[in-house]
Design a protein around this motif. Structure first.
Motif, short mmCIF file in Angstrom:
data_model
loop_
_atom_site.label_atom_id
_atom_site.label_comp_id
_atom_site.label_asym_id
_atom_site.label_seq_id
_atom_site.Cartn_x
_atom_site.Cartn_y
_atom_site.Cartn_z
N SER A 37 11.21 10.20 -36.41
CA SER A 37 9.90 10.14 -35.78
C SER A 37 9.70 9.71 -34.44
CB SER A 37 8.70 10.02 -36.37
OG SER A 37 7.58 9.39 -35.78
N ALA A 38 9.63 10.35 -33.24
CA ALA A 38 9.62 9.84 -31.90
C ALA A 38 8.41 8.78 -31.87
CB ALA A 38 9.37 10.86 -30.94
N THR A 39 7.31 9.03 -32.44
CA THR A 39 6.10 7.99 -32.51
C THR A 39 6.56 6.74 -33.04
OG1 THR A 39 4.72 9.90 -32.57
CG2 THR A 39 3.82 7.64 -33.24
N ASP A 75 11.42 8.73 -23.71
CA ASP A 75 12.59 9.83 -23.32
C ASP A 75 13.40 9.60 -24.17
OD1 ASP A 75 11.07 10.77 -21.36
OD2 ASP A 75 12.38 9.66 -19.69
N MET A 76 13.83 8.27 -24.69
CA MET A 76 15.17 7.88 -25.47
C MET A 76 14.47 8.21 -27.07
SD MET A 76 15.57 4.35 -23.68
CE MET A 76 17.14 3.59 -24.06
N SER A 77 13.48 8.16 -27.28
CA SER A 77 12.79 8.42 -28.52
C SER A 77 12.84 9.93 -28.79
CB SER A 77 11.45 7.65 -28.72
OG SER A 77 11.43 6.33 -28.50
N ALA A 78 12.31 10.53 -27.71
CA ALA A 78 12.28 11.96 -28.11
C ALA A 78 13.78 12.72 -28.17
CB ALA A 78 11.70 12.75 -26.62
N TYR A 79 14.65 12.05 -27.46
CA TYR A 79 16.16 12.55 -27.57
C TYR A 79 16.55 12.35 -29.03
CZ TYR A 79 21.10 12.65 -27.38
OH TYR A 79 22.45 13.08 -27.83
N TYR A 80 16.26 11.22 -29.55
CA TYR A 80 17.15 10.96 -31.01
C TYR A 80 16.17 11.90 -31.85
CZ TYR A 80 20.48 7.55 -29.98
OH TYR A 80 21.78 7.08 -29.30
N ALA A 81 14.88 11.94 -31.74
CA ALA A 81 14.11 12.80 -32.48
C ALA A 81 14.24 14.12 -32.79
CB ALA A 81 12.56 12.43 -32.19
#
Lengths: 85, 85
Positions: A37-39, A75-81
């Protein structure tokens, strides 16, 4: 979730040494991030950055997170998610 | 990893409210645990239990982890690690 996974892809060079470009931990102590989860990832990175999250690998993660803006983290979280686990 | 996933299955009633019995977070703030590294999950739970991990959802997780033995944590971690993401 306001992060841009395409922008994030260009920001994860330091992450990839342990978490892989594919989001799979390169050793058992490193969590997999693919499809997470990006959150949650944003929350975890901010806890490291703000010095609230200790224990585990925080001695490595806190300094890594220190220089990151909220946008970088999103941005980094969205990438891995966005990756398939 | 010395945990027993079968034993762990009987210990995750409290976890499942947020992380699912299938290891998929029931809301974006709750991380997915399915297929996560058991070594990492153990490390995270011990950091909560030992009061080292703050920030994020630690106000919920620290009390949850408080009563758990190392064996409980190993079993629960092995269970979630054994699931398909």
């Amino acid at each position: 979730q306001s992060g841009d996974p395409e922008a994030g892809k260009d920001k994860i060079a330091a992450c990839a040494a342990c978490h892989g470009t594919d989001g799979m931990g390169t050793a058992p102590i490193y969590p997999n991030l693919a499809g997470q989860s990006a959150t949650y990832l944003e929350s975890a990175m901010k806890a490291y950055r703000d010095g609230k999250r200790g224990g585990g690998m925080s001695a490595i993660m806190a300094p890594q997170a220190q220089g990151l803006s909220d946008e970088d983290i999103a941005d980094m979280s969205a990438y891995y998610a966005s990756l398939e686990p």
